[in-house]
Write a protein that holds these residues in place. Structure first.
Motif, PDB file in Angstrom:
ATOM      1  N   ALA A 114       0.660  -1.033   0.044  1.00 30.94           N
ATOM      2  CA  ALA A 114       0.095  -0.100   0.041  1.00 30.94           C
ATOM      3  C   ALA A 114       0.892   1.349   0.146  1.00 30.94           C
ATOM      4  O   ALA A 114       0.401   2.379  -0.266  1.00 30.94           O
ATOM      5  CB  ALA A 114      -0.926  -0.134   1.235  1.00 30.94           C
ATOM      6  N   VAL A 115       2.374   0.932   0.354  1.00 32.70           N
ATOM      7  CA  VAL A 115       2.811   2.414   0.237  1.00 32.70           C
ATOM      8  C   VAL A 115       4.342   2.117  -0.318  1.00 32.70           C
ATOM      9  O   VAL A 115       5.045   3.157  -0.429  1.00 32.70           O
ATOM     10  CB  VAL A 115       3.238   2.660   1.935  1.00 32.70           C
ATOM     11  N   ALA A 136       5.932   5.559   1.485  1.00 34.93           N
ATOM     12  CA  ALA A 136       5.128   6.391   1.748  1.00 34.93           C
ATOM     13  C   ALA A 136       5.748   7.768   1.214  1.00 34.93           C
ATOM     14  O   ALA A 136       5.787   8.631   2.273  1.00 34.93           O
ATOM     15  CB  ALA A 136       4.525   6.543   3.276  1.00 34.93           C
ATOM     16  N   ARG A 163       8.403   9.385  12.529  1.00 31.86           N
ATOM     17  CA  ARG A 163       7.174   9.339  13.220  1.00 31.86           C
ATOM     18  C   ARG A 163       6.323   9.586  11.995  1.00 31.86           C
ATOM     19  O   ARG A 163       4.951   8.397  12.057  1.00 31.86           O
ATOM     20  CB  ARG A 163       6.821  10.638  14.002  1.00 31.86           C
ATOM     21  N   TYR A 164       6.253  10.200  10.970  1.00 32.74           N
ATOM     22  CA  TYR A 164       5.389  10.229   9.829  1.00 32.74           C
ATOM     23  C   TYR A 164       5.627   8.442   9.165  1.00 32.74           C
ATOM     24  O   TYR A 164       4.352   8.297   8.986  1.00 32.74           O
ATOM     25  CB  TYR A 164       5.653  11.182   8.819  1.00 32.74           C
ATOM     26  N   ASP A 171      -1.273   3.109   9.228  1.00 35.74           N
ATOM     27  CA  ASP A 171      -2.572   3.574   8.491  1.00 35.74           C
ATOM     28  C   ASP A 171      -2.793   2.470   7.478  1.00 35.74           C
ATOM     29  O   ASP A 171      -3.888   2.269   7.121  1.00 35.74           O
ATOM     30  CB  ASP A 171      -2.397   5.024   8.007  1.00 35.74           C
ATOM     31  N   ALA A 172      -1.608   2.113   6.798  1.00 37.32           N
ATOM     32  CA  ALA A 172      -1.915   1.342   5.578  1.00 37.32           C
ATOM     33  C   ALA A 172      -2.275  -0.033   6.086  1.00 37.32           C
ATOM     34  O   ALA A 172      -3.059  -0.719   5.270  1.00 37.32           O
ATOM     35  CB  ALA A 172      -0.518   1.082   4.857  1.00 37.32           C
ATOM     36  N   SER A 175      -5.894   0.386   7.178  1.00 41.00           N
ATOM     37  CA  SER A 175      -7.136   0.433   6.243  1.00 41.00           C
ATOM     38  C   SER A 175      -7.132  -0.906   5.392  1.00 41.00           C
ATOM     39  O   SER A 175      -8.226  -1.185   4.905  1.00 41.00           O
ATOM     40  CB  SER A 175      -6.690   1.287   5.171  1.00 41.00           C
TER      41      SER A 175
ATOM     42  N   GLU B 162      -7.642   4.956  -1.818  1.00 38.56           N
ATOM     43  CA  GLU B 162      -6.395   3.944  -1.475  1.00 38.56           C
ATOM     44  C   GLU B 162      -5.900   3.903  -2.498  1.00 38.56           C
ATOM     45  O   GLU B 162      -6.051   4.216  -3.759  1.00 38.56           O
ATOM     46  CB  GLU B 162      -6.976   2.689  -0.868  1.00 38.56           C
ATOM     47  N   LYS B 163      -4.649   3.363  -2.274  1.00 37.21           N
ATOM     48  CA  LYS B 163      -3.503   3.071  -3.473  1.00 37.21           C
ATOM     49  C   LYS B 163      -2.795   1.949  -3.093  1.00 37.21           C
ATOM     50  O   LYS B 163      -2.391   1.521  -1.961  1.00 37.21           O
ATOM     51  CB  LYS B 163      -2.662   4.254  -3.452  1.00 37.21           C
ATOM     52  N   ARG B 164      -2.331   0.901  -3.844  1.00 38.26           N
ATOM     53  CA  ARG B 164      -1.587  -0.066  -3.815  1.00 38.26           C
ATOM     54  C   ARG B 164      -0.793  -0.597  -4.990  1.00 38.26           C
ATOM     55  O   ARG B 164      -1.230  -0.162  -6.129  1.00 38.26           O
ATOM     56  CB  ARG B 164      -2.317  -1.213  -2.998  1.00 38.26           C
ATOM     57  N   TYR B 165       0.288  -0.957  -4.773  1.00 39.51           N
ATOM     58  CA  TYR B 165       1.205  -1.577  -5.839  1.00 39.51           C
ATOM     59  C   TYR B 165       1.041  -3.100  -5.942  1.00 39.51           C
ATOM     60  O   TYR B 165       0.874  -3.811  -5.094  1.00 39.51           O
ATOM     61  CB  TYR B 165       2.692  -1.390  -5.569  1.00 39.51           C
ATOM     62  N   ARG B 573      -4.211   7.471  -2.299  1.00 37.36           N
ATOM     63  CA  ARG B 573      -3.974   8.136  -1.165  1.00 37.36           C
ATOM     64  C   ARG B 573      -2.695   9.172  -1.097  1.00 37.36           C
ATOM     65  O   ARG B 573      -1.797   8.738  -1.747  1.00 37.36           O
ATOM     66  CB  ARG B 573      -3.526   6.866  -0.014  1.00 37.36           C
ATOM     67  N   PHE B 575       0.379  10.873   0.028  1.00 36.22           N
ATOM     68  CA  PHE B 575       1.359  10.909   1.049  1.00 36.22           C
ATOM     69  C   PHE B 575       2.247  12.202   0.931  1.00 36.22           C
ATOM     70  O   PHE B 575       2.778  12.665   0.117  1.00 36.22           O
ATOM     71  CB  PHE B 575       2.634   9.700   0.562  1.00 36.22           C
TER      72      PHE B 575
END
Lengths: 177, 967
Positions: A114-115, A136, A163-164, A171-172, A175, B162-165, B573, B575
């Protein structure tokens, strides 16, 4: 260090979040030593560490040696011998400069997906693999380091982004559950 | 509550759940449908025929396709505009209303525009509202009221996306029979397969094609699941880019928010099927004129009867099947076989819809439903994005992808199958799909092997490299089909944009004879259907108008997205990384007002920045300067590197000293500045500006890796390894004396511009610089970051009796301006060379080559044949004559010429009110001829008023001699 001085990572104290099939733990206090191969060592450091770029291995004292770039290694963990890891090595202590998180669990790969655009399949990022990745939108080092047979990833970023990054990962994970 | 007069009794294959009724409203009236209904099927069941008004002429419109592509059923649902009612599932409590109509769908006042239909031809806006130009604001206000589409609430909170790879071996775009077969075959061959289906279920046309079709669809879907195919339904591959980088939008995965899947596929299989195209004739946009596939969907998926008396114009099996389905549902049907040459010339009726049809032989039929089945569009969009050219086959009356192996045919990693590639029985389509899937898997295996070999961190591939097999598939046949595009009458070609065949002919007559120009002039194919329904008819109409063939006209360029998607989905999403110092929580506890500087969240102040300035000037303050860029530079060539990067000299810098340096680019423009301390013979700690830290790291690595890879020097970014705290003020030394160990802070032992290492508050490994950006006696402490909070608190505790207090960025900015220090990027810009900032003293032309040297030499000495340093602007300190007036930064500075005309000679770059001097102070860039001390300047305020100001003798407004700094 004075007794009252506690190491502060991205967060004060320890931090851990989890969801279905994944957990994320802050391991930023882990000692982290960047090791360069000196120009004159002619491969000596590489030979002593025995770890190629893109791979990692765990030393008998538990230190994880990661080949983060050609001629550069990141040693993660408390080393039994505090001296230079190899003759001719140039070292920079990055314990304080890097945040380090461990993402573990059968769903860890989905959380990362997701990131992070890196292909985390068994073929492309097997256990022991190390690569650079944007997570991210933060530049990170990603090391696959499975725990008890479960997929586990060490994610290292500059400490100020920690932290971010921790929150983005949590969060990823949140969700997807 | 509206009853459902058009709902048929339960039928095999229907997707509605009659036991679960859902109530909703349509234009304020209560209606009911069933779970599984789309909004449109529920409304159609309730008897609704008119769903919207057309974009330009506000003509009433009804169902055309009953799916995602339907241009006539874009609806407002609650706060959400442009919902595709033919695709969106019904939910209880939905407030559905028509768009594009005022005051109501039935009585739409804007339909008066149709009276001026002839005047509203293509290009009407361009021709009409260009002149007079001064009237454009008025035009704009009126035209805005006619903008089509729904309404949004600007206060509505943004929805989550949302987003995913994903990294599948094979992506199959389309889950009809051929796509499913391809996915199954590829998965069985060992590939990781992602199948993306635009509709809510796989199976394609099999879903509404009778019992055997449904059974085949179920069988194929079961096989796909068993083979481990990942299936995304209600999702669209909306774009294809280099190396099969695919954008896939999942509209509601598992009921969650829209998700953008960015997939890197080794092989893409396009199995997008065929989309039925409308027929063009007078009145073809009336409610009650439908396509055969739309009729079959309504009948067989949702058990909705679309009319009572129907005529079917059929040129193919699909039309015949639709007629049979209607007949079986109890609808009276007249089948007109277009293969025999009969066509429709007009659909007549009222605003409620079609009432009679006029055929080409003059026959008139009273009907409330006219169904057309006159041909197909092959949605080759994804193939075109991969460089595959669509080619027209007149015998089949549609475009096909160029033949594989031809110059613009399918490439090695993009394949097509199914209706888009040809025709055949179900078995033939499945067989072609399977061959395509096997080919895709084999080619993906070859690519995977090569990728693993080329990637340092990948697992070594097992076995030798598998071959990249040639394409030996047996091509599908092409069924003959009559070329039916337009009747003898004119009708609407693009129902999304209200573009008629007459508009297209007029455009051609005006010289727009290229389909690309016609598209832009008329907006045909640019609407919500994205050309899927209207492109071929547009091309055919243009071909007819220009005396060309369809093949000669060709198609427009198909670009992403394949299907319209929301902007939110494309953004995915968001970032937005932010960085915080390890002291962040302490700043929050101290009541900081935050400010974002780049990615950093920093304390702007803690309540009163001017009080913070006064405290630093009188006592001692501490500021968190952790974002300062810091680079560890070590190795025998470290000094060479510094000498290359900076304009000044470094070879004689003693161990234990620090020096200010400025870096310039090759053009002599200031890039960055900072101080660097020599910690050892071959070891430096370099600082950069906070905002320039990342750029400088890249800049330095670029020089090292491209120009001097032989230099024995290592540069490691350590910005985050240290918490950096500046301790500033006349009492700073006293405070430090209480906390440092191993370092003598006395003025004799620790002088200005020196560096020491030692312990602070018991924390070893600290680097201390005696420097001062604020103009006060100050020390910059670089503490191992993990112990930053401990040292910060220790400073506050130990200095309580000294009046120590934190200060923020604003106080620091005020004090640096009082002291006349410039900030790179604020007081300099992309044209500011070093001499402009008064740095001539720093530039050492007598040292070895350094970055920017030729340009700086010309700037200082004058380029042969060009202007000398007098041509450069100068950075000067400026004080307004009105002490209380602070000119906003970027205010212009002007000078009057001999004729009294003013011209701009500079600008204010920094300005603040100085609490120390109790007056306004500035830095400004002005032309060199206006830079001498005591020159009077005219500053133009934002209100246009002129303010007098004077150039000062020094950059420093305060303590120009530096006594406090060196104290």
């Amino acid at each position: 260090m004075p007794e009252q001085a506690e190491f502060t990572g991205p967060f004060a104290g320890t931090r851990e979040v989890s969801g279905t099939g994944w957990s994320l733990r802050d391991q930023s206090p882990t000692p982290k030593l960047l090791v360069y191969e000196d120009f004159e060592s002619d491969g000596l450091v590489r030979g002593l560490l025995g770890v190629a770029f893109g791979t990692s291995t765990t030393e008998p004292d538990g230190v994880l040696v990661c080949g983060v770039r050609p001629g550069e290694w990141l040693l993660l963990g408390e080393r039994s011998d505090p001296g230079p890891p190899a003759s001719g090595a140039v070292t920079v202590d990055l314990t304080h400069g890097l945040a380090m998180f461990r993402l573990t669990g059968p769903a860890a790969r989905d959380v990362l997906a997701a990131v992070c655009s890196i292909d985390t399949s068994e073929e492309m990022l097997p256990n022991g693999a190390v690569c650079g990745a944007s997570v991210a939108r933060v530049a990170c080092t990603l090391a696959r380091n499975d725990v008890a047979g479960e997929p586990s990833y060490l994610i290292l970023s500059q400490r100020s982004s920690g932290r971010y990054l921790f929150e983005a990962l949590g969060d990823a994970g949140g969700s997807r559950t | 509550m509206r009853v459902s007069p058009n709902r048929l009794p339960p039928r095999p294959g229907e997707v509605i759940h009659r036991e679960r009724m859902l109530e909703f409203t349509w234009n304020g009236r209560a209606v009911a449908g069933f779970e599984g209904d789309t909004i449109v099927s529920a409304l159609a069941a309730s008897g609704c025929r008119v769903f919207s008004r057309s974009m330009k002429y506000h003509r009433p419109r009804g169902i055309l396709t009953a799916d995602y592509w339907d241009p006539n059923t874009l609806l407002q649902v609650g706060e959400e505009p442009n919902v595709r009612g033919g695709h969106r599932l019904l939910e209880a409590g939905m407030a559905v209303s028509a768009q594009n109509a005022w005051p109501s769908l039935r009585w739409d006042a804007k339909a008066l525009t149709a009276l001026g239909g002839r005047a509203l031809s293509a290009g009407f806006y361009y021709k009409t509202f260009m002149r007079p130009r001064w009237l454009w604001p008025a035009y704009e206000k009126v035209l805005a009221r006619f903008a089509p589409g729904g309404v949004i609430d600007p206060d509505d909170l943004p929805r989550r996306h949302e987003k995913r790879y994903a990294h599948p071996d094979v992506v199959v775009a389309g889950g009809g029979p051929a796509g499913l077969a391809a996915a199954v075959a590829a998965a069985r061959a060992g590939a990781r397969v992602l199948l993306v289906e635009h509709e809510r279920a796989t199976g394609g046309h099999l879903r509404w094609s009778g019992e055997s079709g449904r059974a085949a669809a179920v069988e194929l879907a079961d096989a796909a699941h068993a083979a481990g195919v990942e299936i995304l339904t209600d999702a669209t591959v909306c774009g294809r880019w280099e190396d099969n980088w695919l954008g896939i939008v999942e509209r509601a995965p598992a009921g969650g928010p829209e998700c953008l899947v960015k997939a890197r596929a080794k092989v893409l299989v396009v199995a997008a099927g065929l989309i039925e195209r409308p027929y063009v004739f007078g009145g073809n946009d009336r409610p009650g004129v439908m396509l055969s596939q739309g009729v079959r969907r309504l009948l067989n998926l949702w058990s909705v009867r679309p009319g009572t008396n129907a005529m079917v114009l059929s040129a193919n099996e699909a039309g015949d099947d639709a007629a049979a389905d209607l007949d079986a549902a109890g609808v009276a049907v007249e089948l007109v076989d277009a293969r025999g040459g009969r066509t429709v010339t007009a659909a007549e009726g009222s605003s409620r819809g079609v009432e009679r049809v006029v055929l080409s032989d003059g026959t008139r039929l009273d009907v409330d439903l006219l169904v057309t089945a006159t041909g197909w569009t092959a949605p080759t969009t994804l193939l075109n994005m991969a460089g595959v050219r669509p080619t027209y086959d007149p015998s089949a009356a549609r475009f096909f992808p160029a033949v594989p192996g031809s110059p613009q045919g399918e490439s090695g990693t993009v394949l097509s199958t199914g209706g888009i590639a040809g025709d055949g029985s179900l078995d033939e389509l499945v067989s072609h799909g399977e061959a395509t899937g096997r080919l895709a898997a084999a080619r993906a295996a070859n690519l995977a092997h090569r990728l693993q070999v080329a990637t340092a961190w990948a697992a070594p591939p097992l076995g030798p490299e598998p071959p990249f097999p040639p394409d030996e598939r047996e091509p599908l046949d092409r069924d003959p089909h009559p070329e039916l595009y337009r009747s003898s009458s004119d009708g609407i070609v693009d129902l999304s944009e209200d573009v008629s065949s007459r508009d297209l002919r007029n455009a051609a007559a005006e010289g727009f004879d290229s389909v690309e120009l016609v598209k832009r002039w008329t907006t045909a194919t640019m609407g919500s259907a994205q050309g899927k329904l209207e492109t071929v008819n547009t091309v055919a109409t243009l071909a007819e108008a220009t005396g060309s063939t369809v093949a000669e006209v060709g198609t427009t360029t198909w670009r992403p997205p394949f299907a319209p998607v929301t902007l939110g989905a494309l953004a995915g999403r968001m970032f937005e990384p932010v960085r915080v110092s390890v002291l962040h929580d302490l700043h929050v506890a101290a009541g900081m007002t935050p400010i974002q500087a780049g990615q950093w969240i920093r304390p702007e102040h803690y309540g009163d920045p001017e009080a913070e300035v006064r405290n630093v000037r009188a006592n001692v303050g501490i500021i968190d300067v952790s974002p300062l860029g810091k680079l560890d530079v070590r190795g025998p060539a470290a000094t060479d590197l510094l000498s290359l990067l900076y304009v000044n000299k470094w070879r004689r810098l003693a161990v234990g000293s620090v020096r200010y340096g400025v870096m310039c680019a090759e053009d002599g423009v200031i890039l960055d500045d900072g101080v660097t301390g020599r910690l050892g013979e071959d070891h430096y700690l370099m600082s950069t500006t906070s905002s320039g830290a990342g750029t400088m790291e890249v800049w330095i690595q670029n020089w090292l890796q491209t120009e001097h890879p032989d230099w024995r020097v290592r540069v490691t970014p350590v910005t985050d390894a240290f918490t950096s705290v500046n301790v500033a003020g006349p009492r700073s030394r006293t405070l430090l004396e209480r906390l440092v160990e191993g370092v003598d802070p006395s003025p004799e032992a620790f002088k200005y511009m020196q560096v020491r290492t030692g312990a602070v508050a018991g924390v070893a490994g600290c680097v201390m610089w005696r420097i001062g950006f604020t103009g006060e006696l100050s020390y910059e402490l670089h503490v191992p970051a993990g112990y930053g909070p401990h040292v910060w608190q220790a400073l506050l505790d130990a200095g309580d009796d000294l009046g120590v207090a934190p200060f923020g960025l604003e106080a620091q900015r005020i004090m640096r301006l009082e002291k006349g220090h410039f900030i790179v990027g604020q007081d300099t810009d992309a044209l500011t060379k070093a001499p402009t900032a008064g740095l001539e003293w720093l530039i050492k032309l007598d040292k070895q080559d350094f970055t920017g040297r030729p340009e700086l030499q010309w700037a200082l000495e004058g380029e042969p044949g060009a202007a000398g340093p007098e041509a450069l602007p100068r950075l000067v300190a400026v004080q307004p004559t009105e002490p209380g007036y602070v000119p906003p930064e970027a205010c212009q500075i002007v000078a009057a010429g001999p004729d009294g005309t003013e011209r701009i000679i500079g600008r204010i770059t920094s300005s603040r009110f100085s609490p120390t001097l109790e007056r306004s102070i500035c830095l400004a860039q002005v032309e060199a001829t206006h830079a001498s001390p005591e020159t009077a300047l005219t500053v133009v305020g934002t209100d246009g008023r002129r303010h007098r100001a004077v150039v000062m003798a020094h950059h420093a407004h305060f303590d120009p001699g530096g006594e406090r700094l060196r104290g």
